[in-house]
Write a protein that holds these residues in place. Structure first.
Motif, PDB file in Angstrom:
ATOM      1  N   ILE A 117      49.135  27.770   5.867  1.00 18.79           N
ATOM      2  CA  ILE A 117      49.154  26.392   5.392  1.00 18.79           C
ATOM      3  C   ILE A 117      48.139  26.164   4.282  1.00 18.79           C
ATOM      4  CG2 ILE A 117      48.663  24.013   6.039  1.00 18.79           C
ATOM      5  CD1 ILE A 117      49.790  24.740   8.818  1.00 18.79           C
ATOM      6  N   ILE A 118      46.918  26.654   4.464  1.00 23.92           N
ATOM      7  CA  ILE A 118      45.892  26.371   3.451  1.00 23.92           C
ATOM      8  C   ILE A 118      46.226  27.019   2.112  1.00 23.92           C
ATOM      9  CG2 ILE A 118      44.054  26.069   5.141  1.00 23.92           C
ATOM     10  CD1 ILE A 118      43.008  28.830   4.343  1.00 23.92           C
ATOM     11  N   LYS A 119      47.125  27.994   2.122  1.00 26.06           N
ATOM     12  CA  LYS A 119      47.497  28.622   0.855  1.00 26.06           C
ATOM     13  C   LYS A 119      48.165  27.631  -0.093  1.00 26.06           C
ATOM     14  CE  LYS A 119      47.708  33.377   2.500  1.00 26.06           C
ATOM     15  NZ  LYS A 119      48.482  34.624   2.608  1.00 26.06           N
ATOM     16  N   TYR A 120      48.706  26.548   0.452  1.00 29.65           N
ATOM     17  CA  TYR A 120      49.339  25.547  -0.409  1.00 29.65           C
ATOM     18  C   TYR A 120      48.314  24.784  -1.253  1.00 29.65           C
ATOM     19  CZ  TYR A 120      53.830  26.379   1.842  1.00 29.65           C
ATOM     20  OH  TYR A 120      54.996  26.968   2.288  1.00 29.65           O
ATOM     21  N   PHE A 121      47.025  24.907  -0.928  1.00 29.80           N
ATOM     22  CA  PHE A 121      45.979  24.315  -1.763  1.00 29.80           C
ATOM     23  C   PHE A 121      45.984  24.910  -3.173  1.00 29.80           C
ATOM     24  CE2 PHE A 121      43.613  22.897   2.104  1.00 29.80           C
ATOM     25  CZ  PHE A 121      43.319  21.617   1.688  1.00 29.80           C
ATOM     26  N   SER A 122      46.456  26.144  -3.282  1.00 28.47           N
ATOM     27  CA  SER A 122      46.318  26.876  -4.542  1.00 28.47           C
ATOM     28  C   SER A 122      47.348  26.492  -5.592  1.00 28.47           C
ATOM     29  CB  SER A 122      46.427  28.382  -4.266  1.00 28.47           C
ATOM     30  OG  SER A 122      47.676  28.686  -3.670  1.00 28.47           O
ATOM     31  N   ILE A 123      48.398  25.773  -5.179  1.00 24.01           N
ATOM     32  CA  ILE A 123      49.488  25.484  -6.110  1.00 24.01           C
ATOM     33  C   ILE A 123      49.073  24.498  -7.197  1.00 24.01           C
ATOM     34  CG2 ILE A 123      51.809  24.532  -6.343  1.00 24.01           C
ATOM     35  CD1 ILE A 123      52.246  25.273  -3.399  1.00 24.01           C
ATOM     36  N   LEU A 124      48.528  23.365  -6.792  1.00 22.24           N
ATOM     37  CA  LEU A 124      48.291  22.261  -7.730  1.00 22.24           C
ATOM     38  C   LEU A 124      47.339  22.613  -8.868  1.00 22.24           C
ATOM     39  CD1 LEU A 124      48.241  19.182  -5.317  1.00 22.24           C
ATOM     40  CD2 LEU A 124      50.100  20.065  -6.714  1.00 22.24           C
ATOM     41  N   PRO A 125      46.234  23.357  -8.618  1.00 21.23           N
ATOM     42  CA  PRO A 125      45.372  23.716  -9.753  1.00 21.23           C
ATOM     43  C   PRO A 125      46.087  24.496 -10.845  1.00 21.23           C
ATOM     44  CG  PRO A 125      44.209  24.082  -7.695  1.00 21.23           C
ATOM     45  CD  PRO A 125      45.638  23.777  -7.338  1.00 21.23           C
ATOM     46  N   ILE A 126      47.039  25.339 -10.453  1.00 21.87           N
ATOM     47  CA  ILE A 126      47.789  26.112 -11.453  1.00 21.87           C
ATOM     48  C   ILE A 126      48.687  25.192 -12.259  1.00 21.87           C
ATOM     49  CG2 ILE A 126      49.372  28.035 -11.838  1.00 21.87           C
ATOM     50  CD1 ILE A 126      48.489  29.193  -9.157  1.00 21.87           C
ATOM     51  N   TYR A 127      49.357  24.261 -11.579  1.00 18.69           N
ATOM     52  CA  TYR A 127      50.227  23.322 -12.279  1.00 18.69           C
ATOM     53  C   TYR A 127      49.433  22.406 -13.200  1.00 18.69           C
ATOM     54  CZ  TYR A 127      54.690  24.510 -10.211  1.00 18.69           C
ATOM     55  OH  TYR A 127      55.857  25.167  -9.884  1.00 18.69           O
ATOM     56  N   LEU A 128      48.251  22.020 -12.770  1.00 18.04           N
ATOM     57  CA  LEU A 128      47.408  21.179 -13.623  1.00 18.04           C
ATOM     58  C   LEU A 128      46.976  21.938 -14.873  1.00 18.04           C
ATOM     59  CD1 LEU A 128      45.162  19.401 -10.959  1.00 18.04           C
ATOM     60  CD2 LEU A 128      46.965  18.370 -12.348  1.00 18.04           C
ATOM     61  N   PHE A 129      46.684  23.221 -14.705  1.00 16.18           N
ATOM     62  CA  PHE A 129      46.299  24.030 -15.862  1.00 16.18           C
ATOM     63  C   PHE A 129      47.467  24.207 -16.825  1.00 16.18           C
ATOM     64  CE2 PHE A 129      45.911  28.153 -18.005  1.00 16.18           C
ATOM     65  CZ  PHE A 129      44.679  28.001 -18.639  1.00 16.18           C
ATOM     66  N   LEU A 130      48.653  24.408 -16.276  1.00 15.88           N
ATOM     67  CA  LEU A 130      49.823  24.648 -17.126  1.00 15.88           C
ATOM     68  C   LEU A 130      50.262  23.397 -17.876  1.00 15.88           C
ATOM     69  CD1 LEU A 130      52.079  26.925 -14.880  1.00 15.88           C
ATOM     70  CD2 LEU A 130      50.985  27.563 -17.033  1.00 15.88           C
ATOM     71  N   PHE A 131      50.284  22.263 -17.178  1.00 16.04           N
ATOM     72  CA  PHE A 131      50.926  21.088 -17.745  1.00 16.04           C
ATOM     73  C   PHE A 131      49.987  19.907 -18.005  1.00 16.04           C
ATOM     74  CE2 PHE A 131      54.402  23.126 -15.169  1.00 16.04           C
ATOM     75  CZ  PHE A 131      55.082  23.639 -16.265  1.00 16.04           C
TER      76      PHE A 131
END
Length: 279
Positions: A117-131
């Protein structure tokens, strides 16, 4: 290093991971995970598990489509960002569910489900960096991408010091050509302690390196952290019944595939702290 190449690499990791996860859920893989997640929202009694799997998989595949379209500048990234938030928040909130906790560890979330579950923390920072790159400073992007890396390494590393987790990883470690040698030198508990100590040590060192802006320390600790997430990918090749649908699409596959996101987090950190990408 060209920023376009970095964005391409990050997008590829996201597309690959969510494509595999989306397909696995849509095909009905790991129903226990779906039930445990959606029971928190009371949906398991309203919607069948097969339908929940199809909805979950379809949402992830929709994220694949919108991420690719946004990357190619065919659409604005809003849809991809919204879907990423939903996919991240829905499982994360279930950490507060009673079925996620172990009373013998003071209510600490269950090792398997908690890690996943905690692995889902990692998604948003990548999307913020990309977009949303220009919306935040480089330091903010680095901090946001470091937090999930530190969190998961401290979590899984700390749990390796417990006997039940030491026993749980035997099947993966003893069949790994890269890690099986640990059992020749240490006991099951000792090998687990070594693995856990490695995870915790380099998560802490990476934090110090970023705080001190020490490039050498950042490089060494980032490579060490990267090796952890690359190593888990090899389990798909060496685990018992490797290449079977149970390994690739069921619990182990879903668990390991998520580590691709942490490789993305480390790419962002390296981009901003070690390399100076050309616009």
């Amino acid at each position: 290093m060209n920023l376009k190449h970095i964005n391409n690499a990050l997008t590829f990791l996201l597309l690959l991971s969510f494509l595999l996860l989306g397909v696995s859920f849509a095909l009905g893989a790991n129903p226990n995970t779906l039930t445990a997640t959606f029971s928190f929202y009371g949906l398991d009694t309203l919607i069948g598990v097969n339908t929940l799997g199809l909805l979950t998989g379809s949402t992830m595949l929709a994220l694949v489509a919108t991420t690719l379209a946004a990357h190619l500048k065919l659409i604005k990234p809003t849809a991809a960002l919204v879907l990423a938030i939903i996919i991240s928040i829905v499982p994360l909130l279930t950490l507060f569910a009673s079925n996620r906790r172990m009373e013998q560890l003071g209510g600490f979330p269950i090792i398997g489900s908690g890690q996943g579950i905690i692995k889902y923390f990692s998604i948003l920072p990548i999307y913020l960096f990309l977009f949303c790159k220009s919306k935040l400073s480089d330091k903010q992007h680095v901090l946001l991408n470091f937090i999930p890396v530190a969190m998961v390494l401290l979590w899984i590393g700390g749990m390796k010091f417990y006997e039940f987790e030491a026993k749980a990883i035997v099947g993966l470690v003893e069949t790994s050509p890269f890690m099986s040698w640990l059992y020749a030198l240490f006991s099951v508990r000792g090998a687990s302690n070594v693995i856990g100590g490695f995870d915790v040590l380099f998560a802490v060192l990476l934090g110090f390196g970023l705080f001190l802006n020490n490039k050498k320390l950042i490089i060494v600790s980032s490579l060490a952290c990267l090796s952890v997430f690359l190593m888990t990918q090899t389990f798909l090749l060496s685990a018992p019944n490797a290449f079977s649908s149970n390994t690739l699409l069921e619990r182990l596959g879903q668990f390991v595939i998520k580590d691709l996101w942490y490789i993305g987090n480390l790419i962002v950190i390296a981009t901003l702290m070690i390399f100076k990408p050309a616009k």
